[in-house]
Design an enzyme around this catalytic site. Structure first.
Site, PDB file in Angstrom:
ATOM      1  N   LYS A 113      -9.169  33.467  42.895  1.00 53.80           N
ATOM      2  CA  LYS A 113      -8.671  33.709  44.251  1.00 53.80           C
ATOM      3  C   LYS A 113      -8.039  32.428  44.806  1.00 53.80           C
ATOM      4  CE  LYS A 113     -10.227  35.168  48.817  1.00 53.80           C
ATOM      5  NZ  LYS A 113     -11.298  35.758  49.614  1.00 53.80           N
ATOM      6  N   GLU A 126     -14.296  25.194  37.241  1.00 51.19           N
ATOM      7  CA  GLU A 126     -14.598  25.774  35.931  1.00 51.19           C
ATOM      8  C   GLU A 126     -13.392  26.539  35.380  1.00 51.19           C
ATOM      9  OE1 GLU A 126     -16.352  25.980  38.662  1.00 51.19           O
ATOM     10  OE2 GLU A 126     -18.508  25.755  38.292  1.00 51.19           O
ATOM     11  N   GLY A 153     -14.271  37.492  46.970  1.00 48.75           N
ATOM     12  CA  GLY A 153     -14.350  37.368  45.509  1.00 48.75           C
ATOM     13  C   GLY A 153     -15.234  38.427  44.867  1.00 48.75           C
ATOM     14  N   ARG A 154     -16.427  38.628  45.436  1.00 50.90           N
ATOM     15  CA  ARG A 154     -17.373  39.576  44.811  1.00 50.90           C
ATOM     16  C   ARG A 154     -17.031  41.026  45.122  1.00 50.90           C
ATOM     17  NH1 ARG A 154     -19.295  36.206  48.487  1.00 50.90           N
ATOM     18  NH2 ARG A 154     -20.243  36.939  50.424  1.00 50.90           N
ATOM     19  N   GLU A 211     -25.120  36.680  46.896  1.00 52.00           N
ATOM     20  CA  GLU A 211     -24.114  35.839  47.556  1.00 52.00           C
ATOM     21  C   GLU A 211     -23.777  36.421  48.935  1.00 52.00           C
ATOM     22  OE1 GLU A 211     -19.970  34.965  46.023  1.00 52.00           O
ATOM     23  OE2 GLU A 211     -20.975  33.194  45.237  1.00 52.00           O
ATOM     24  N   HIS A 261     -40.290  45.869  26.711  1.00 53.37           N
ATOM     25  CA  HIS A 261     -40.996  45.064  25.717  1.00 53.37           C
ATOM     26  C   HIS A 261     -40.973  43.586  26.089  1.00 53.37           C
ATOM     27  CE1 HIS A 261     -41.336  48.590  23.121  1.00 53.37           C
ATOM     28  NE2 HIS A 261     -40.162  48.903  23.629  1.00 53.37           N
ATOM     29  N   LYS A 300     -21.069  21.951  44.759  1.00 57.25           N
ATOM     30  CA  LYS A 300     -19.707  21.600  44.314  1.00 57.25           C
ATOM     31  C   LYS A 300     -19.361  20.181  44.768  1.00 57.25           C
ATOM     32  CE  LYS A 300     -17.821  26.315  44.509  1.00 57.25           C
ATOM     33  NZ  LYS A 300     -16.836  27.213  45.097  1.00 57.25           N
TER      34      LYS A 300
HETATM   35  O1  F6P Z   1     -18.376  29.451  44.212  1.00 55.85           O
HETATM   36  C1  F6P Z   1     -18.518  30.787  44.556  1.00 55.85           C
HETATM   37  C2  F6P Z   1     -17.214  31.515  44.491  1.00 55.85           C
HETATM   38  O2  F6P Z   1     -16.378  31.106  45.519  1.00 55.85           O
HETATM   39  C3  F6P Z   1     -17.409  33.020  44.519  1.00 55.85           C
HETATM   40  O3  F6P Z   1     -17.563  33.517  45.790  1.00 55.85           O
HETATM   41  C4  F6P Z   1     -16.185  33.485  43.820  1.00 55.85           C
HETATM   42  O4  F6P Z   1     -16.295  34.808  43.375  1.00 55.85           O
HETATM   43  C5  F6P Z   1     -16.098  32.491  42.695  1.00 55.85           C
HETATM   44  O5  F6P Z   1     -16.544  31.272  43.265  1.00 55.85           O
HETATM   45  C6  F6P Z   1     -14.736  32.304  42.076  1.00 55.85           C
HETATM   46  O6  F6P Z   1     -13.789  31.886  43.019  1.00 55.85           O
HETATM   47  P1  F6P Z   1     -12.251  31.923  42.679  1.00 55.85           P
HETATM   48  O7  F6P Z   1     -11.856  33.326  42.422  1.00 55.85           O
HETATM   49  O8  F6P Z   1     -11.558  31.339  43.890  1.00 55.85           O
HETATM   50  O9  F6P Z   1     -12.022  31.064  41.458  1.00 55.85           O
END
Ligand code: F6P
Length: 546
Positions: free
Chosen positions: A206, A212, A267-268, A353, A384, A512
């Site tokens: 987004k 990452e 995002g979620r 979240e 199990h 972060k």
């Molecule tokens: O760090 C949490 C978050 O902002 C989530 O809410 C989101 O889904 C995820 O990181 C990924 O964010 P992006 O789509 O901006 O890379």
């Protein structure tokens, strides 16, 4: 609305809880032969059975009254009308627009967002068709065989989970991969399985700044250029999904190959947007539309059904009942459907979240418990492993059981065995095993005297452990859409009851910030300092030469 516990019905619920606390589900079922039909609902091919909950008609009435006193109907209206319900980020919350299959306009700041939504959907369809028909070719002219989505959180969990869930609808000539973890092992494993000439990368973020994702994306880009020996190959092998066109351009992806979405998509909550591109590429437009339609049907139900008939509201209020009145800190998702193996991870982000908050909408500390610790996994495997705690541990952990009546893999007795286990576990959690029953069993096995008395307490199951069963005939795209929207609206409803904003996530920021400070210290670009002795000691350990 301010403090939920100040609402008049909250005190009534407390008193009602005191009266209900010792009542056993065994007694409730024995007293009412129609309990299943009273406390279950059909929604298309979905059956939601909430009869195994520690409730009576009065409980449900009080819980629904709580929803009413918390002004849930007005909050639903505000959200669907595009008001700025995510007040801390000053945003509307309109993932429902992404699956609005009606002609109803949806406005943000007076402008209808639907033309934009439909234009992006059409862009996605054209691209997905080209990939699926072999018209979109890699740099060397070969068709795409591997699709690698690089994203994390909402830009990974939803698409990954749905691609797995709808595998029977997927294009068998495409292999879908999802890289999220910045641990180099993740991308290394995936790249080792891919042929650069036939691989398409979807960079999904987004913000297009997530550390990452950008790290993995740069690694993938370098790999492709090295393998194909040509930087222009990026245009044929990389597309982006983002709200940040500038970031996409800077990365080197042509914005013609960027699929946009908007800040009013959290995002979620984004798998319905362009973030769902891997899903669309994999299952095709027809099935993707069915997924949207399933969600839209649940949206309409949530928007229009009376609260007492409203499935997301009922499930939400049952959650509130356990969290706030029984003190249950945790809830578990138990899937008896291998295709849904990643659903617990997805729901974990959706719920934790969204509702893992302790400051209310008036910037004040909350005075009641909010979102639960959500966890879970494949139910049959869990039997199990961790079910011991569910049956005989000290924690009350309400459970969701999910299972298909019919399997797309009808092999021998597999499905009947799977279902019998699912049904048995829900029943066992509910009825338990009394001391007389356990005693009779031990006696039948020939035990008596001290040996029997010593073993007896271990053989008793308290039962009275509540669960919801969410069963469906087949796991179709339509069912999947309805199911996910059901959970989304459940989470939203609970946020309204607790008077929290379910759509921000400030709690992810601190880690972060600190990671950005530690990174140069770990790399040796700056001496480590300004930390506690534990962090300094660990940094020193990591910096010990190999
Ligand atoms: O760090 C949490 C978050 O902002 C989530 O809410 C989101 O889904 C995820 O990181 C990924 O964010 P992006 O789509 O901006 O890379």
């Amino acid at each position: 609305m301010s403090v939920p516990s100040d609402l008049p019905v909250w005190q009534e619920l407390k008193a009602h809880h005191a009266a209900m606390a010792d009542l056993h589900l065994r007694e409730l079922f024995a007293a009412d032969p129609a309990r299943f039909s009273t406390f279950s609902r059909r929604f298309g091919d979905l059956l939601v059975d909430f009869s195994k909950h520690r409730i009576t008609g009065e409980t449900l009435g009080l819980l629904i009254e709580l929803a009413r006193q918390a002004q849930l109907p007005a909050w639903i209206e505000r959200t669907f009308n595009g008001e700025m319900v995510n007040h801390t980020e000053r945003r509307s919350v309109l993932h429902v627009a992404l699956r609005n299959r009606s002609d109803r306009p949806i406005l943000v700041n007076g402008a209808d967002v639907m033309p934009g939504v439909n234009a992006v959907l059409e862009h996605m369809r054209k691209f997905a068709d080209q990939v699926r028909r072999g018209k979109w070719r890699g740099q060397t002219g070969k068709r795409i065989r591997d699709v690698v989505n690089i994203g994390i959180g909402g830009s990974d969990l939803g698409p990954k989970m749905v691609c797995e869930a709808l595998e029977p609808y997927g294009d068998p000539t495409l292999r879908m991969h999802f890289v999220s973890n910045v641990d180099g092992a993740h991308i290394s494993h995936v790249l080792a399985e891919c042929d650069p000439e036939t691989t398409l990368f979807i960079i999904a973020s987004k913000t297009f700044t997530t550390q990452e994702t950008m790290t993995n994306a740069h690694t993938a880009r370098a790999w492709l250029i090295k393998e194909l020996g040509d930087e222009t190959a990026v245009a044929k092998h990389f597309v982006a999904v983002s709200t940040n066109a500038e970031g996409v351009r800077k990365f080197g992806i042509d914005t013609a190959n960027m699929f946009e979405f908007w800040d009013w998509v959290g995002g979620r909550y984004s798998l319905w947007s362009a973030i769902g591109l891997p899903i669309l590429v994999y299952i095709g437009m027809e099935h993707f539309i069915e997924l949207l339609e399933g969600a839209h049907a649940m949206d309409e139900h949530f928007r229009t059904a009376p609260l007492e008939e409203n499935l997301p509201v009922i499930l939400a209020m049952l959650g509130v009942w356990y969290i706030d009145f029984f003190g249950a800190a945790s809830q578990v998702t138990l899937v008896y459907d291998d295709y849904l193996r990643s659903l617990p991870d997805y729901l974990q982000q959706l719920d934790m979240e969204s509702n893992g908050k302790s400051i209310d909408r008036e910037s004040q500390p909350v005075t009641v418990n909010t979102g639960p610790i959500l966890w879970g996994g494949l139910g049959n495997n869990g039997q199990h492993a961790f079910y011991q705690l569910l049956h005989q541990g000290t924690h009350l952990v309400p459970a969701d059981f999910l299972a298909p009546a019919h399997s797309p893999n009808p092999i021998g007795d597999h499905h009947a065995i799977l279902l019998s286990n699912c049904l048995a576990q829900a029943e066992a959690l509910m009825v338990g095993k009394t001391e007389p029953q356990a005693r009779a069993e031990l006696e039948k096995q020939g035990l008596s005297g001290e040996a029997l008395e010593q073993l007896l307490p271990y053989k008793v199951f308290p039962g009275n452990r509540p669960s919801t069963s969410l069963f469906y005939r087949h796991l179709t795209p339509q069912v999947m859409g309805s199911l996910l929207a059901l959970y989304e609206h459940k989470v939203f409803t609970q946020g309204v009851i607790w008077n929290i904003n379910s759509f921000d996530q400030w709690g992810v920021e601190l880690g972060k910030q600190l990671a950005n400070a530690i990174l140069p210290e770990l790399k040796g670009d700056r001496p480590a300092g300004g930390h506690d002795s534990s962090t300094l000691g660990l940094i020193a350990f990591c910096r010990t030469p190999d």
